[in-house]
Enzyme design. Sequence first.
Site, PDB file in Angstrom:
ATOM      1  N   HIS A 121       0.847  -1.187   0.000  1.00 47.49           N
ATOM      2  CA  HIS A 121       0.000   0.000   0.000  1.00 47.49           C
ATOM      3  C   HIS A 121       0.886   1.243   0.000  1.00 47.49           C
ATOM      4  CE1 HIS A 121      -2.362  -3.282   1.688  1.00 47.49           C
ATOM      5  NE2 HIS A 121      -3.460  -2.635   1.337  1.00 47.49           N
ATOM      6  N   HIS A 358      -3.896   3.122  -3.347  1.00 47.10           N
ATOM      7  CA  HIS A 358      -4.120   2.581  -2.011  1.00 47.10           C
ATOM      8  C   HIS A 358      -3.487   1.207  -1.827  1.00 47.10           C
ATOM      9  CE1 HIS A 358      -6.087   1.602   1.767  1.00 47.10           C
ATOM     10  NE2 HIS A 358      -6.468   0.451   1.229  1.00 47.10           N
ATOM     11  N   ARG A 453     -17.314 -17.839  39.750  1.00 46.97           N
ATOM     12  CA  ARG A 453     -17.143 -16.375  39.645  1.00 46.97           C
ATOM     13  C   ARG A 453     -16.848 -15.770  41.024  1.00 46.97           C
ATOM     14  NH1 ARG A 453     -22.945 -13.236  39.340  1.00 46.97           N
ATOM     15  NH2 ARG A 453     -24.170 -14.741  40.524  1.00 46.97           N
ATOM     16  N   GLU A 507     -16.890  -3.662  25.022  1.00 47.69           N
ATOM     17  CA  GLU A 507     -16.067  -4.870  25.111  1.00 47.69           C
ATOM     18  C   GLU A 507     -14.884  -4.863  24.148  1.00 47.69           C
ATOM     19  OE1 GLU A 507     -20.008  -6.199  26.827  1.00 47.69           O
ATOM     20  OE2 GLU A 507     -19.369  -4.987  25.096  1.00 47.69           O
ATOM     21  N   HIS A 558     -20.755 -16.532  33.688  1.00 46.16           N
ATOM     22  CA  HIS A 558     -22.006 -16.932  33.051  1.00 46.16           C
ATOM     23  C   HIS A 558     -21.686 -17.741  31.788  1.00 46.16           C
ATOM     24  CE1 HIS A 558     -23.001 -13.694  35.765  1.00 46.16           C
ATOM     25  NE2 HIS A 558     -24.309 -13.912  35.620  1.00 46.16           N
ATOM     26  N   HIS A 570     -27.989 -14.895  25.730  1.00 42.73           N
ATOM     27  CA  HIS A 570     -26.964 -14.746  26.748  1.00 42.73           C
ATOM     28  C   HIS A 570     -26.286 -16.068  27.117  1.00 42.73           C
ATOM     29  CE1 HIS A 570     -28.638 -10.790  27.057  1.00 42.73           C
ATOM     30  NE2 HIS A 570     -27.963 -10.463  28.153  1.00 42.73           N
ATOM     31  N   ARG A 620     -21.964 -19.010  36.825  1.00 38.87           N
ATOM     32  CA  ARG A 620     -22.877 -18.205  37.621  1.00 38.87           C
ATOM     33  C   ARG A 620     -23.347 -19.001  38.846  1.00 38.87           C
ATOM     34  NH1 ARG A 620     -29.179 -16.796  36.151  1.00 38.87           N
ATOM     35  NH2 ARG A 620     -29.534 -15.277  37.810  1.00 38.87           N
TER      36      ARG A 620
END
Length: 769
Positions: A121, A358, A453, A507, A558, A570, A620
């Site tokens: 590039h 590019h 946990r 996150e 969890h 979840h 959990r």
Amino acid sequence: MSSKVTAAALLGAGAYTATSTIQAFVAPGQSAAPQEQQQQQQVRRLRAQGAPTEEPASSAALATGAFGIVALSVATGRKRSQRTTKIANRATAVATNVETDCINAIRFLAVDAINKSKSGHPGAPMGQAPIGYLLFAEEMNFNPADADWINRDRFVLSSGHGCMLQYAVLHLTGYSSVSMEDIKQFRQWGSKTPGHPENFETAGIEVTTGPLGMGISNAVGLAAAEAHNAAVYNKPGLPLIDHYTYCIMGDGCMQEGISHESCAYAGHLGLGKLITFWDDNGITIDGHTELSFTEDVGKRFEAYGWQVLEVKDGNTDVAAIRKAIADAKACTDKPTLIKVKTIIGYGSPNKADSHDAHGAPLGADEAQATRDQLGWKYGEFEVPGAVYDVFKARGAAGAKTQEAWNTLWSEYQKKEPELAKQFQRIAIDKKLPDGFEAALPKATPEDQGKATRLWSQDCINAIANIMPEFVGGSADLAPSNMTLMKCSGDFLKGSYEGRNFRFGIREFGMGAVSNALSMDRTGLVPYCATFTIFSDYMRNAIRLSALAKAGTIFVTTHDSIAVGEDGPTHQPIETIPSLRMIPDLKVVRPADANETSGAYAIAVERSKLHSMPTFLACTRQALPNLPNSSIENTKKGAYAVVECADPEIILIGTGSEVGVCVDAAKEMSGKKVRVVSMPCWELFREQPASYQEQLLPKGTPKMSVEAAVTMGWQEWADAMVGINVFGASAPGGTCMDKFGFNVPNVVACAQKCLAGERGVLSDGSQGKH
């Protein structure tokens, strides 16, 4: 020419154009000669057009036009760090024609290397060359002879596809890691100049970039590390940690979501020593950015809490870039974004300002046309000695700066002996404290069980009490992840000495920032936390941690369908097995207290001693403490929880399913059953073949039990109990039972395995309704 270069070397390198400071050598009351003023104006007009220019050569011109000396005083400070204000005075003197040659040397090393490799590039380094020149020939403190000097300035090329910019300046400043032969071997097998910057491959590269937006997010982490270390260690008159983080990012970095997360976080923190250049060239692979990217980026960053500056002509107005850097340093309570308007492929007559520059070589004909356009009279891979003199003078100045820092460190050891001892262990020796493993919690089968946990919380706080370098936090889930350190405050603007990072619901940015806290190489041991399922949001940061050798500890909770009521959005099903596919990442799913302590012993040792990542997946729900569990056994990756000689069948579990296997074995009266806990596949693979065969003999039927997809278990087991469907919303215990993770189903499947059945014996489909 030689006198000009000598002046540059004596004054510490750098460059100031004569046109911006033409009065520097003119006596008071005396005007510059009109003819020479006209010459300078003509040069400036031609440069703006990208045309080659000839500099005035007379001694009068040399005195009035070719040199400019500027002393720049920047007051820097940091709240709560108690360090005194430091005034940085720099004087530089480089002839304008040498300055132009320095910039063009970067451009043509990039052009030539990419042409030779037939891949790369060129456009980005051609446009960014003036920024690279200013940083590496004038602004930054670094020592090519010691790439890991603790107080060096950090540089991150977030637009990593333009890496020939970075290789060029590393070579020119004297890093032995990038020779001219290395540049000629750009993107070739075994070279030190790969297609994107790799910190594990090339000394002088701070972080591995390539995925757009990752670099600027790493830069936020590096700046955060500087802010934390400065707040912890700096004392009045003893600024032990005092450096800047510079970053160049492109339009693609601006568009990637990770940059939004990390840059918002940087503004919230007020990281005043983070200076970022946006290479605003308006081109991506598809074409002009107007196709997809039209928001006001400056206003967005101002809303984040950044100072935003602009350089309208980044192709030729070096003085404007220099002034912007000075203004950035003068703002100590906000990070700075410098919008630099450039032309991609600057100087190329036929490909500049287009996507053609590019991602493909210019080609031989266009390279020659660009040489003609920019007045570059040198051949392929040819760099004039005057250019080397300027860049290497900056490297030599950095070596002297390091010598001064070494003197400061000696004084610091005398005046702050306790902190100095801590700094020596953490940042220089990079050793674990004595008694580290002994400080981790232990339990027996008679002790009451609880969720891993919660055992994780106990481990985090045990480590925090004896390791000041242990830093981290959660993506707005600390009360649920149980990841707060009770012995420390929060890392926030005004309290950078705090160790609890409040990442917010970011996150991906969290993962990249945490990686950089490790890659800062000052001995920090970072962790970051979320629910196991939401590790998908930071998947690329997890992958990069393993590739780039970042010692991040990814703490997740969890970890299965036992999450329960929140339902399948979840409940991780495929997450943990898929993470096991990432090379060099250790994935640990502990089954009780001792295995959780073992997981942290593994993770902290890998981070501190080897700068490598570990992923923890905790429950959990409460789990019983197991017989025979220990830190030592956890480090083996797998071990017998329930032992017997000459077993007829072996049940292999991980995490919460180990206890189910133990209970199932009790129900299989008359059968010789061994129960194996396998908290970490990767560690078990590293054990001697004799141990593997002893624990899991080839001739004995083996059945795995894990609340996850069965992919991969064929490596260890003949038959599998798993879940190859999505979960459901119900209490966690109900989900585990309905999807087959109960004693009766495990016993029934074990009987089938004993009868010769193989493969997936229970896939969770019985739980669908």
